[in-house]
Design a protein around this motif. Sequence first.
Motif, PDB file in Angstrom:
ATOM      1  N   ARG A   1       0.833  -1.207   0.000  1.00 17.03           N
ATOM      2  CA  ARG A   1       0.000   0.000   0.000  1.00 17.03           C
ATOM      3  C   ARG A   1       0.859   1.244   0.000  1.00 17.03           C
ATOM      4  O   ARG A   1       1.879   1.300   0.684  1.00 17.03           O
ATOM      5  CB  ARG A   1      -0.908   0.016   1.229  1.00 17.03           C
ATOM      6  N   SER A   2       0.403   2.250  -0.757  1.00 21.70           N
ATOM      7  CA  SER A   2       1.088   3.539  -0.757  1.00 21.70           C
ATOM      8  C   SER A   2       0.257   4.575   0.004  1.00 21.70           C
ATOM      9  O   SER A   2       0.724   5.673   0.267  1.00 21.70           O
ATOM     10  CB  SER A   2       1.330   4.001  -2.179  1.00 21.70           C
TER      11      SER A   2
ATOM     12  N   GLU B   1     -12.518  -4.675  -8.396  1.00 17.70           N
ATOM     13  CA  GLU B   1     -11.403  -4.060  -7.653  1.00 17.70           C
ATOM     14  C   GLU B   1     -10.054  -4.398  -8.288  1.00 17.70           C
ATOM     15  O   GLU B   1      -9.168  -3.556  -8.335  1.00 17.70           O
ATOM     16  CB  GLU B   1     -11.422  -4.525  -6.189  1.00 17.70           C
TER      17      GLU B   1
ATOM     18  N   ARG C   1      -9.508  -5.011 -11.389  1.00 20.87           N
ATOM     19  CA  ARG C   1      -9.394  -4.239 -12.628  1.00 20.87           C
ATOM     20  C   ARG C   1      -9.021  -2.791 -12.299  1.00 20.87           C
ATOM     21  O   ARG C   1      -8.102  -2.229 -12.883  1.00 20.87           O
ATOM     22  CB  ARG C   1     -10.729  -4.306 -13.385  1.00 20.87           C
ATOM     23  N   GLU C   2      -9.729  -2.217 -11.304  1.00 23.07           N
ATOM     24  CA  GLU C   2      -9.476  -0.817 -10.941  1.00 23.07           C
ATOM     25  C   GLU C   2      -8.085  -0.618 -10.345  1.00 23.07           C
ATOM     26  O   GLU C   2      -7.391   0.338 -10.647  1.00 23.07           O
ATOM     27  CB  GLU C   2     -10.498  -0.344  -9.888  1.00 23.07           C
ATOM     28  N   GLU C   3      -7.711  -1.533  -9.453  1.00 22.54           N
ATOM     29  CA  GLU C   3      -6.474  -1.308  -8.681  1.00 22.54           C
ATOM     30  C   GLU C   3      -5.223  -1.756  -9.419  1.00 22.54           C
ATOM     31  O   GLU C   3      -4.165  -1.178  -9.231  1.00 22.54           O
ATOM     32  CB  GLU C   3      -6.536  -2.051  -7.338  1.00 22.54           C
TER      33      GLU C   3
ATOM     34  N   GLY D   1      -5.339  -3.214 -12.921  1.00 18.63           N
ATOM     35  CA  GLY D   1      -5.451  -3.255 -14.375  1.00 18.63           C
ATOM     36  C   GLY D   1      -5.491  -4.660 -14.953  1.00 18.63           C
ATOM     37  O   GLY D   1      -5.116  -4.855 -16.114  1.00 18.63           O
TER      38      GLY D   1
ATOM     39  N   LEU E   1      -0.951   0.522  -9.485  1.00 18.01           N
ATOM     40  CA  LEU E   1      -1.648   1.691 -10.016  1.00 18.01           C
ATOM     41  C   LEU E   1      -2.128   2.575  -8.870  1.00 18.01           C
ATOM     42  O   LEU E   1      -1.369   3.356  -8.359  1.00 18.01           O
ATOM     43  CB  LEU E   1      -2.821   1.249 -10.911  1.00 18.01           C
ATOM     44  N   GLN E   2      -3.375   2.330  -8.427  1.00 18.96           N
ATOM     45  CA  GLN E   2      -3.987   3.295  -7.504  1.00 18.96           C
ATOM     46  C   GLN E   2      -3.372   3.374  -6.110  1.00 18.96           C
ATOM     47  O   GLN E   2      -2.754   4.365  -5.766  1.00 18.96           O
ATOM     48  CB  GLN E   2      -5.454   2.952  -7.348  1.00 18.96           C
ATOM     49  N   ASP E   3      -3.602   2.341  -5.320  1.00 18.60           N
ATOM     50  CA  ASP E   3      -3.248   2.433  -3.894  1.00 18.60           C
ATOM     51  C   ASP E   3      -1.971   1.677  -3.566  1.00 18.60           C
ATOM     52  O   ASP E   3      -1.645   1.495  -2.400  1.00 18.60           O
ATOM     53  CB  ASP E   3      -4.374   1.840  -3.025  1.00 18.60           C
ATOM     54  N   HIS E   4      -1.278   1.184  -4.606  1.00 17.45           N
ATOM     55  CA  HIS E   4      -0.108   0.337  -4.353  1.00 17.45           C
ATOM     56  C   HIS E   4       1.115   0.874  -5.082  1.00 17.45           C
ATOM     57  O   HIS E   4       0.997   1.412  -6.167  1.00 17.45           O
ATOM     58  CB  HIS E   4      -0.392  -1.099  -4.817  1.00 17.45           C
ATOM     59  N   ASP E   5       2.286   0.709  -4.476  1.00 16.03           N
ATOM     60  CA  ASP E   5       3.501   1.163  -5.161  1.00 16.03           C
ATOM     61  C   ASP E   5       4.463   0.022  -5.469  1.00 16.03           C
ATOM     62  O   ASP E   5       5.490   0.241  -6.100  1.00 16.03           O
ATOM     63  CB  ASP E   5       4.203   2.287  -4.377  1.00 16.03           C
TER      64      ASP E   5
END
Length: 140
Positions: free
Chosen positions: A29-30, A59, A61-63, A65, A103-107
């Motif tokens: 998580r970022s 989720e 797909r969103e998070e 891809g 992508l979204q919440d992860h680095d």
Amino acid sequence: MTRTTPEAERIVVVGAALFDGGRLLAARRSAPADLAGRWELPGGKVEAGERPEDALVRELREELGVDAEPVDRVPGTWPLRTPYVLHVWTARLRPGSPLPQPLQDHDELRWLTPDRIWEVDWLDQDVPAVREVAASIGRG
Ligand code: C5P
């Protein structure tokens, strides 16, 4: 006194035990700040009227891809902060799906072989779920 949230008031968060070639995907998580740097099974909240399997696909797909296919519910319900509880589903990438991208919440993402599952710093609340997932790999 601790209180268990009555079932009707719980909101389910679905986490994915996403497998590829016997390896399990862990996501770092970022955000938010208090969870940043800790690892989780990627997923998120089931929306009102949504089937948990559909929430999992949405989720991922969103998070990340990716196009994933839910396989089985891992037995167990784990408390997150009230009113959330964590359910976990095993899943696999659909043929032709790209490899997951942070992508979204992860680095960072990592594919863990069974002997490496405990090398990342899982969120405290994910630990019992990951333990169950690890045991289910052992049971084959
Ligand atoms: O991703 P989303 O914000 O929908 O997740 C809802 C909540 O569930 C967040 O507070 C997140 O930290 C938590 N969660 C968790 N373990 C997971 C997935 C989500 O604790 N594997």
